[in-house]
Motif scaffolding. Structure first.
Motif, PDB file in Angstrom:
ATOM      1  N   PHE A 164      -1.463   6.425  11.300  1.00  0.00           N
ATOM      2  CA  PHE A 164      -1.896   6.452  10.131  1.00  0.00           C
ATOM      3  C   PHE A 164      -1.090   6.828   9.292  1.00  0.00           C
ATOM      4  N   ARG A 165      -1.102   6.739   7.965  1.00  0.00           N
ATOM      5  CA  ARG A 165      -0.939   8.173   6.910  1.00  0.00           C
ATOM      6  C   ARG A 165      -1.951   8.289   5.737  1.00  0.00           C
ATOM      7  N   LEU A 166      -2.066   9.466   5.476  1.00  0.00           N
ATOM      8  CA  LEU A 166      -3.720   9.822   4.390  1.00  0.00           C
ATOM      9  C   LEU A 166      -3.091   9.236   2.683  1.00  0.00           C
ATOM     10  N   MET A 167      -4.284   8.186   2.893  1.00  0.00           N
ATOM     11  CA  MET A 167      -3.695   7.281   1.389  1.00  0.00           C
ATOM     12  C   MET A 167      -4.217   7.960   0.447  1.00  0.00           C
ATOM     13  N   GLY A 168      -3.171   7.903  -0.502  1.00  0.00           N
ATOM     14  CA  GLY A 168      -3.290   8.606  -2.059  1.00  0.00           C
ATOM     15  C   GLY A 168      -2.856   9.891  -1.573  1.00  0.00           C
ATOM     16  N   PHE A 169      -2.130  10.038  -1.154  1.00  0.00           N
ATOM     17  CA  PHE A 169      -1.249  11.511  -0.655  1.00  0.00           C
ATOM     18  C   PHE A 169       0.613  11.271  -0.516  1.00  0.00           C
ATOM     19  N   GLY A 170       1.182  12.037  -0.935  1.00  0.00           N
ATOM     20  CA  GLY A 170       2.708  12.007  -1.068  1.00  0.00           C
ATOM     21  C   GLY A 170       3.146  11.100  -2.204  1.00  0.00           C
ATOM     22  N   HIS A 171       4.274  11.801  -2.145  1.00  0.00           N
ATOM     23  CA  HIS A 171       5.115  10.571  -2.996  1.00  0.00           C
ATOM     24  C   HIS A 171       6.767  10.328  -3.671  1.00  0.00           C
ATOM     25  N   ARG A 172       7.758   9.958  -3.824  1.00  0.00           N
ATOM     26  CA  ARG A 172       8.703   9.794  -3.556  1.00  0.00           C
ATOM     27  C   ARG A 172       9.880  11.178  -4.584  1.00  0.00           C
ATOM     28  N   VAL A 173       8.758  11.212  -5.798  1.00  0.00           N
ATOM     29  CA  VAL A 173       9.456  12.288  -6.639  1.00  0.00           C
ATOM     30  C   VAL A 173       8.604  13.080  -6.888  1.00  0.00           C
TER      31      VAL A 173
ATOM     32  N   PRO B  70      -1.861  14.857  -3.521  1.00  0.00           N
ATOM     33  CA  PRO B  70      -2.937  13.479  -4.563  1.00  0.00           C
ATOM     34  C   PRO B  70      -1.824  13.490  -5.268  1.00  0.00           C
ATOM     35  N   ASN B  71      -2.118  11.846  -5.209  1.00  0.00           N
ATOM     36  CA  ASN B  71      -0.980  11.223  -6.304  1.00  0.00           C
ATOM     37  C   ASN B  71      -1.983  10.290  -6.920  1.00  0.00           C
ATOM     38  N   VAL B  72      -1.458   9.634  -7.856  1.00  0.00           N
ATOM     39  CA  VAL B  72      -2.251   8.715  -9.519  1.00  0.00           C
ATOM     40  C   VAL B  72      -3.486   8.344  -8.058  1.00  0.00           C
ATOM     41  N   ASP B  73      -2.753   7.522  -6.804  1.00  0.00           N
ATOM     42  CA  ASP B  73      -4.101   6.816  -6.944  1.00  0.00           C
ATOM     43  C   ASP B  73      -5.226   7.487  -5.551  1.00  0.00           C
ATOM     44  N   PHE B  74      -5.102   8.193  -5.727  1.00  0.00           N
ATOM     45  CA  PHE B  74      -6.531   9.144  -4.321  1.00  0.00           C
ATOM     46  C   PHE B  74      -8.379   9.606  -5.492  1.00  0.00           C
TER      47      PHE B  74
ATOM     48  N   HIS C  20       1.046  -1.478   0.040  1.00  0.00           N
ATOM     49  CA  HIS C  20       0.494   0.065  -0.309  1.00  0.00           C
ATOM     50  C   HIS C  20       0.926   1.281   0.454  1.00  0.00           C
ATOM     51  N   ARG C  21       2.365   1.345  -0.038  1.00  0.00           N
ATOM     52  CA  ARG C  21       3.258   2.509  -0.356  1.00  0.00           C
ATOM     53  C   ARG C  21       3.380   2.476  -1.652  1.00  0.00           C
ATOM     54  N   HIS C  22       2.781   1.580  -2.692  1.00  0.00           N
ATOM     55  CA  HIS C  22       2.656   1.438  -3.204  1.00  0.00           C
ATOM     56  C   HIS C  22       1.161   1.115  -4.856  1.00  0.00           C
ATOM     57  N   GLY C  23       0.958   0.394  -4.993  1.00  0.00           N
ATOM     58  CA  GLY C  23      -0.273   0.239  -6.262  1.00  0.00           C
ATOM     59  C   GLY C  23      -1.422   0.172  -5.297  1.00  0.00           C
ATOM     60  N   GLY C  24      -0.805  -0.525  -4.226  1.00  0.00           N
ATOM     61  CA  GLY C  24      -2.439  -0.893  -3.332  1.00  0.00           C
ATOM     62  C   GLY C  24      -2.538   0.608  -2.318  1.00  0.00           C
TER      63      GLY C  24
ATOM     64  N   ASP D 124      -0.148  12.844  13.131  1.00  0.00           N
ATOM     65  CA  ASP D 124       0.270  12.395  14.651  1.00  0.00           C
ATOM     66  C   ASP D 124       0.972  10.940  14.348  1.00  0.00           C
ATOM     67  N   LYS D 125       2.044  11.414  14.330  1.00  0.00           N
ATOM     68  CA  LYS D 125       2.893   9.982  13.805  1.00  0.00           C
ATOM     69  C   LYS D 125       3.202   9.173  14.522  1.00  0.00           C
ATOM     70  N   LYS D 126       2.816   9.419  15.546  1.00  0.00           N
ATOM     71  CA  LYS D 126       2.490   8.301  16.595  1.00  0.00           C
ATOM     72  C   LYS D 126       0.705   7.128  16.210  1.00  0.00           C
TER      73      LYS D 126
ATOM     74  N   ASP E 295      -0.760  23.236   7.198  1.00  0.00           N
ATOM     75  CA  ASP E 295       0.468  23.723   6.760  1.00  0.00           C
ATOM     76  C   ASP E 295       1.033  22.276   6.503  1.00  0.00           C
ATOM     77  N   TYR E 296       0.942  21.069   7.865  1.00  0.00           N
ATOM     78  CA  TYR E 296       1.953  20.095   8.270  1.00  0.00           C
ATOM     79  C   TYR E 296       1.842  19.825   6.032  1.00  0.00           C
ATOM     80  N   PHE E 297       0.995  19.574   5.255  1.00  0.00           N
ATOM     81  CA  PHE E 297       1.211  18.793   4.030  1.00  0.00           C
ATOM     82  C   PHE E 297       2.051  20.081   3.207  1.00  0.00           C
TER      83      PHE E 297
ATOM     84  N   GLU F 235       4.179  21.818   4.209  1.00  0.00           N
ATOM     85  CA  GLU F 235       5.899  22.188   4.219  1.00  0.00           C
ATOM     86  C   GLU F 235       6.004  21.476   4.081  1.00  0.00           C
ATOM     87  N   ARG F 236       5.352  20.135   3.599  1.00  0.00           N
ATOM     88  CA  ARG F 236       6.254  18.821   2.810  1.00  0.00           C
ATOM     89  C   ARG F 236       5.957  18.124   2.127  1.00  0.00           C
ATOM     90  N   ASN F 237       5.215  19.033   1.045  1.00  0.00           N
ATOM     91  CA  ASN F 237       4.545  19.786  -0.358  1.00  0.00           C
ATOM     92  C   ASN F 237       3.986  18.246  -0.083  1.00  0.00           C
TER      93      ASN F 237
HETATM   94  N1  CMC Z   1       0.330  10.903   5.519  1.00  0.00           N
HETATM   95  C1  CMC Z   1       0.816  11.764   5.982  1.00  0.00           C
HETATM   96  N2  CMC Z   1       2.728  12.154   5.747  1.00  0.00           N
HETATM   97  C2  CMC Z   1       2.771  11.643   5.198  1.00  0.00           C
HETATM   98  C3  CMC Z   1       2.180  10.941   4.198  1.00  0.00           C
HETATM   99  C4  CMC Z   1       1.229  10.986   3.508  1.00  0.00           C
HETATM  100  N3  CMC Z   1       0.197  10.035   3.325  1.00  0.00           N
HETATM  101  N4  CMC Z   1       3.479  10.899   2.699  1.00  0.00           N
HETATM  102  C5  CMC Z   1       4.236  11.323   3.126  1.00  0.00           C
HETATM  103  N5  CMC Z   1       4.398  11.669   4.632  1.00  0.00           N
HETATM  104  C6  CMC Z   1       5.310  12.755   5.553  1.00  0.00           C
HETATM  105  C7  CMC Z   1       5.785  11.626   6.507  1.00  0.00           C
HETATM  106  O1  CMC Z   1       5.552  11.315   7.784  1.00  0.00           O
HETATM  107  C8  CMC Z   1       7.486  12.607   6.287  1.00  0.00           C
HETATM  108  O2  CMC Z   1       7.166  13.342   7.165  1.00  0.00           O
HETATM  109  P1  CMC Z   1       8.710  13.966   8.256  1.00  0.00           P
HETATM  110  O3  CMC Z   1       8.861  15.078   7.302  1.00  0.00           O
HETATM  111  O4  CMC Z   1       7.796  14.386   9.121  1.00  0.00           O
HETATM  112  O5  CMC Z   1       8.741  12.444   8.807  1.00  0.00           O
HETATM  113  C9  CMC Z   1       7.648  13.427   5.114  1.00  0.00           C
HETATM  114  O6  CMC Z   1       5.625  13.847   4.517  1.00  0.00           O
HETATM  115  C10 CMC Z   1       8.058  12.974   4.038  1.00  0.00           C
HETATM  116  O7  CMC Z   1       7.322  11.609   3.882  1.00  0.00           O
HETATM  117  P2  CMC Z   1       8.646  10.545   3.565  1.00  0.00           P
HETATM  118  O8  CMC Z   1       7.454   8.974   4.075  1.00  0.00           O
HETATM  119  O9  CMC Z   1      10.116  10.112   3.892  1.00  0.00           O
HETATM  120  O10 CMC Z   1       8.475   9.721   2.051  1.00  0.00           O
HETATM  121  P3  CMC Z   1       8.636   8.964   1.086  1.00  0.00           P
HETATM  122  O11 CMC Z   1       8.872   9.256   0.012  1.00  0.00           O
HETATM  123  O12 CMC Z   1       9.190   7.722   1.603  1.00  0.00           O
HETATM  124  O13 CMC Z   1       7.435   8.616   0.924  1.00  0.00           O
HETATM  125  C11 CMC Z   1       5.535   7.588  -0.229  1.00  0.00           C
HETATM  126  C12 CMC Z   1       6.460   7.922  -0.316  1.00  0.00           C
HETATM  127  C13 CMC Z   1       4.386   7.612  -1.487  1.00  0.00           C
HETATM  128  C14 CMC Z   1       5.674   6.028  -0.144  1.00  0.00           C
HETATM  129  C15 CMC Z   1       4.037   8.522   1.189  1.00  0.00           C
HETATM  130  O14 CMC Z   1       4.605   9.497   0.324  1.00  0.00           O
HETATM  131  C16 CMC Z   1       2.957   7.897   1.457  1.00  0.00           C
HETATM  132  O15 CMC Z   1       3.139   6.838   2.442  1.00  0.00           O
HETATM  133  N6  CMC Z   1       1.901   7.829   0.945  1.00  0.00           N
HETATM  134  C17 CMC Z   1       0.699   7.437   1.280  1.00  0.00           C
HETATM  135  C18 CMC Z   1       0.263   6.131   0.484  1.00  0.00           C
HETATM  136  C19 CMC Z   1       0.444   6.151  -0.858  1.00  0.00           C
HETATM  137  O16 CMC Z   1      -0.878   6.863  -1.397  1.00  0.00           O
HETATM  138  N7  CMC Z   1       1.314   5.209  -2.027  1.00  0.00           N
HETATM  139  C20 CMC Z   1       0.693   5.753  -3.208  1.00  0.00           C
HETATM  140  C21 CMC Z   1       2.273   6.386  -3.849  1.00  0.00           C
HETATM  141  S1  CMC Z   1       1.728   7.250  -5.370  1.00  0.00           S
HETATM  142  C22 CMC Z   1       1.691   6.000  -6.485  1.00  0.00           C
HETATM  143  C23 CMC Z   1       2.216   4.445  -6.695  1.00  0.00           C
HETATM  144  O17 CMC Z   1       3.354   4.827  -6.736  1.00  0.00           O
HETATM  145  O18 CMC Z   1       1.976   3.306  -6.609  1.00  0.00           O
END
Ligand code: CMC
Length: 427
Positions: A298-307, A359-363, A261-265, A293-295, A350-352, A354-356
């Motif tokens: 839970f992460r917002l699914m469909g949000f965030g991306h490495r690139v 929504p990603n492709v899965d949202f 679920h960090r990827h396509g799941g 809340d890191k503790k 602000d949390y989202f 600051e960390r850029n």
């Molecule tokens: N919700 C809350 N906080 C988040 C999220 C999120 N979805 N994504 C990243 N962060 C925070 C993370 O806690 C970290 O905070 P801090 O700097 O305070 O430690 C910061 O943002 C950077 O996150 P990271 O985990 O170092 O980033 P990463 O590049 O290693 O991970 C990711 C990328 C996609 C795995 C991650 O954003 C995530 O878990 N997202 C949710 C799962 C998701 O939607 N995955 C689909 C990705 S796109 C399609 C695909 O590739 O399949």
């Protein structure tokens, strides 16, 4: 003379070439670093590591740009067909009419599975996750085509056609197994997306009605998912393939990597999350707080991306398609309202910011799949159907690269130093 990078070590200075890509991105070439200095590069998660050079897909994560072989994803999603994009990814150029016709014919006439494959489905429990079935059946194809003869490029190409042709059948049968309906055999008079929908939703007792809007949106979704350079599953395919494993085994490894679920799941998890928010009275803010809340774990699914540190261009297209498709088929999904509210709340937080985190492709993709009638556990299967040509293109590119080596990362060992074995009675 090109740019050089210097690494200052206590004993000496190491000079490395800086490699520049066609879009100007730079990489420090450390291929001989260990040989010359005994040092390795420590980069967990490969955050800074380019594992290869590739001419398939370009992403500018800061600007939110995605191009396959130079063509912007927005244009491909609008003007192209999935099979055209498969050819583009695999061959490097858009096909002409004759090439596309021949390619389409090849794929259309390889959609059936060996009848023995059908028997495998009987062995799976009815509630088997469809990704488990997909991975197992794809890997099993190795057993059916192991006697293939010819030069390795031709075998890989033939197996690529087989995979592209058969994956929709494998996926649709996994669904039919789960609901206990008869398996539908592919129809050669239908296009790629139509045939998949027919095998998913058709039944022998009735004529099948094709919904053109569904075919169109599926075509676009497959294109949008078709490649994404060195993501987790594609890197996995390349790694496995680099050992000279066969194409079916390599693609199976990609399917398994995609499942998480960090990827396509994530697409399955997004809809499950939206359903939970809805059951919870639509309290999006509560889930935003939980994600911060890191503790909570839970992460917002469909949000965030490495690139992407900007809007994922795929998410923009999918959001628009989601609105258009639901309107066209007159479907009102309350989860869409929950998703919009959640997205707005996150983008203004602000949390989202600051960390850029965008929504990603899965949202939004899951809301379209739901409206199409695809069951939630099969969402990642839909991603795999789309990503298949990308995986294949990378496997082909890897094989053609004269510099290709077995993928074998190093490590920094942090375990115990040498010690003598202790007899069991003394432990
Ligand atoms: N919700 C809350 N906080 C988040 C999220 C999120 N979805 N994504 C990243 N962060 C925070 C993370 O806690 C970290 O905070 P801090 O700097 O305070 O430690 C910061 O943002 C950077 O996150 P990271 O985990 O170092 O980033 P990463 O590049 O290693 O991970 C990711 C990328 C996609 C795995 C991650 O954003 C995530 O878990 N997202 C949710 C799962 C998701 O939607 N995955 C689909 C990705 S796109 C399609 C695909 O590739 O399949």
């Amino acid at each position: 003379m090109g740019e050089k990078a210097k690494i200052i070590l206590s004993e000496h200075e190491y000079e490395a070439d800086v490699v520049v890509g066609t879009e100007g991105e730079k990489g420090i070439d450390v291929i001989h670093l260990r040989r010359d200095t005994r040092n390795v590069v420590l980069d967990p998660g490969f955050v800074n590591t380019a594992s290869c050079s590739s001419a398939i897909t370009f992403i500018d994560g800061e600007k939110g740009i995605l191009r396959y072989r130079g063509y912007p994803i927005e244009q491909l999603a609008e003007k192209s067909s999935f099979l055209e994009v498969c050819w583009l990814l695999m061959k490097g150029e858009l096909p002409n009419t004759a090439e596309l016709e021949e390619f389409t014919e090849e794929i259309t006439t390889h959609t059936m599975l060996h009848e023995s494959v059908r028997e495998f489905y009987a062995g799976f429990p009815r509630d088997a996750h469809p990704m488990a079935i997909l991975a197992s059946v794809v890997c099993s194809l190795s057993a059916f085509y192991q006697g293939d003869v010819g030069n390795p490029e031709d075998i890989t190409y033939r197996n690529s056609l087989r995979l592209l042709a058969k994956l929709p059948t494998i996926a649709a049968w996994a669904y039919k197994k789960s609901i206990g309906q008869p398996f539908m055999y592919p129809r050669n008079d239908l296009g790629y997306s139509e045939n998949f929908l027919y095998m998913m939703f058709g039944v022998p007792a009735e004529d099948f009605e094709i919904v053109p809007e569904m075919v169109d949106v599926l075509n676009s979704l497959l294109i949008i998912h078709a490649d994404h350079e060195q993501n987790c599953s594609t890197s996995t395919v390349r790694l496995v393939r680099s050992s000279m494993a066969n194409l079916f085994a390599s693609i199976t490894s990609g399917i398994c990597a995609l499942w998480g679920h960090r990827h396509g799941g994530a697409n399955q998890r997004v809809v499950e999350m939206l359903q939970n928010i809805q059951k919870d009275g639509g309290n999006a803010k509560k889930y935003i707080e939980m994600a911060k809340d890191k503790k909570s774990g839970f992460r917002l699914m469909g949000f965030g991306h490495r690139v992407y540190k900007n809007f994922d261009p795929r998410a923009k297209i999918i959001k628009e398609k989601c609105h258009d498709f639901l309107k066209a088929i007159d479907c009102k999904d309350p989860l869409l309202d929950v998703a919009i509210e959640l997205e707005e709340a996150a983008l203004n937080d602000d949390y989202f910011k600051e960390r850029n985190l965008y929504p990603n492709v899965d949202f939004y993709s899951g809301i379209i799949y739901r409206a199409m009638g695809i069951p939630v556990p099969a969402f990642t299967v839909m991603f795999a159907l789309g990503r298949l040509p990308g995986w294949i293109a990378h496997a082909i590119e890897l094989n053609a690269d004269p510099k290709n080596k077995i993928g074998r990362p190093r490590q920094i060992y942090t375990g115990s130093t040498e010690r003598d074995f202790v007899d069991i009675e003394n432990r």
